[in-house]
Design an enzyme around this catalytic site. Structure first.
Site, short mmCIF file in Angstrom:
data_model
loop_
_atom_site.label_atom_id
_atom_site.label_comp_id
_atom_site.label_asym_id
_atom_site.label_seq_id
_atom_site.Cartn_x
_atom_site.Cartn_y
_atom_site.Cartn_z
N GLU A 133 3.95 3.05 -6.35
CA GLU A 133 4.66 4.32 -6.49
C GLU A 133 5.91 4.11 -7.35
OE1 GLU A 133 3.70 7.06 -2.98
OE2 GLU A 133 5.18 5.64 -2.24
N HIS A 138 8.77 2.12 1.72
CA HIS A 138 8.82 3.24 0.76
C HIS A 138 10.15 3.18 0.01
CE1 HIS A 138 9.20 7.27 -0.88
NE2 HIS A 138 7.87 7.33 -0.80
P1 PGA Z 1 5.38 13.00 -4.04
O1 PGA Z 1 5.78 11.82 -3.05
O2 PGA Z 1 3.87 13.04 -4.10
O3 PGA Z 1 5.95 14.22 -3.43
O4 PGA Z 1 5.99 12.67 -5.39
C1 PGA Z 1 5.08 10.61 -3.13
C2 PGA Z 1 5.64 9.58 -2.21
O5 PGA Z 1 6.87 9.49 -2.04
O6 PGA Z 1 4.88 8.81 -1.60
#
Ligand code: PGA
Length: 246
Positions: free
Chosen positions: A169, A99
């Protein structure tokens, strides 16, 4: 079938975690989806809640249980770390890897994500590899995430790649300070990731009830990986309804 998952990041007490599971379970029951929903579901609590959430889900829950990180070694002198076999022993079937918060704050690199993907596959769990570009690389997003992903999948054969989930992401879209991505910004990197032969490509970053259908409609998006909007059971169930219907 689409995917919908949430990571709780560093949130929720054991009581809050159990309440979420119970409420989501009740919501699935009301929809007639207690064991067989039309969307593949997963939840990724903090390590402290892994076993508790696994117990609360029970053996027949359709929600796959994940952890937010795992070390590549099976055991040893790695203070503060948790191994894939330990995560599996606590009930996890999925390991979130790389992540952007871990890359930025804890030194996660392409090399460590490669080791962690391999360890996860070696033990038969599902790797969820997170990739995404920073704001300054937005114009080259497809090349950026392809490089991150190819690096993490290096050395895997086609069958192993086909067991890996990838979440795209974009860093500029994640969290409270993130900006919602427009579908046209997502299409190219998603396409680049789909070309790598992985099991599924999910989108994540400021997903909410208002934009979920639009993001799911981007060609190649197989599902959503959600933070804030799914931390309440009602939010998760609302997103499930969108993913099931849209
Ligand atoms: P968020 O987080 O939906 O709160 O923007 C997404 C993530 O970090 O996977």
């Amino acid at each position: 079938m689409r995917w919908l998952g949430t990571s709780w990041k560093m949130n929720k007490t054991l009581a809050e975690a159990t309440a979420w599971v119970d409420e989501v379970g009740a919501g699935l029951g009301r929809r007639g989806w207690a064991e067989d929903p039309p969307v593949r579901l997963f939840v990724v609590p903090s390590f402290t809640a892994t076993h508790t959430v696994g117990d609360a889900l029970g053996p027949r829950s359709p929600l796959l249980l994940g952890v937010q990180n795992a070390h590549w070694e099976d055991a040893g002198a790695w203070t503060g770390e948790v191994s894939v076999p330990q995560a599996a022993d606590a009930g996890a079937g999925l390991v979130e890897i790389g992540h952007s918060e871990r890359r930025a704050a804890f030194g996660e690199t392409v090399a460590t994500t490669r080791l962690k993907v391999a360890a996860t596959l070696r033990h038969g769990l599902v790797p969820l590899l997170c990739v995404g570009e920073p704001e300054e690389e937005r114009a080259a997003s497809a090349a950026y995430v392809r490089q991150q992903t190819e690096g993490a999948l290096e050395g895997l054969d086609a069958a192993e790649r086909a067991r890996v989930l990838v979440a795209y992401e974009p860093i500029w879209a994640i969290g409270a300070s993130g900006r919602e991505a427009r579908p046209e910004e997502v299409a190219e990197p998603i396409g680049a990731l789909q070309a790598l032969g992985v099991r599924a490509v999910l989108y994540g970053g400021s997903v909410n009830e208002a934009n979920a259908a639009r993001l799911l409609a981007v060609p190649g998006v197989d599902g959503l990986f959600v933070g804030r909007a799914a931390w309440s059971a009602a939010g998760f169930l609302a997103l499930l309804d969108i993913a099931a219907g849209a």
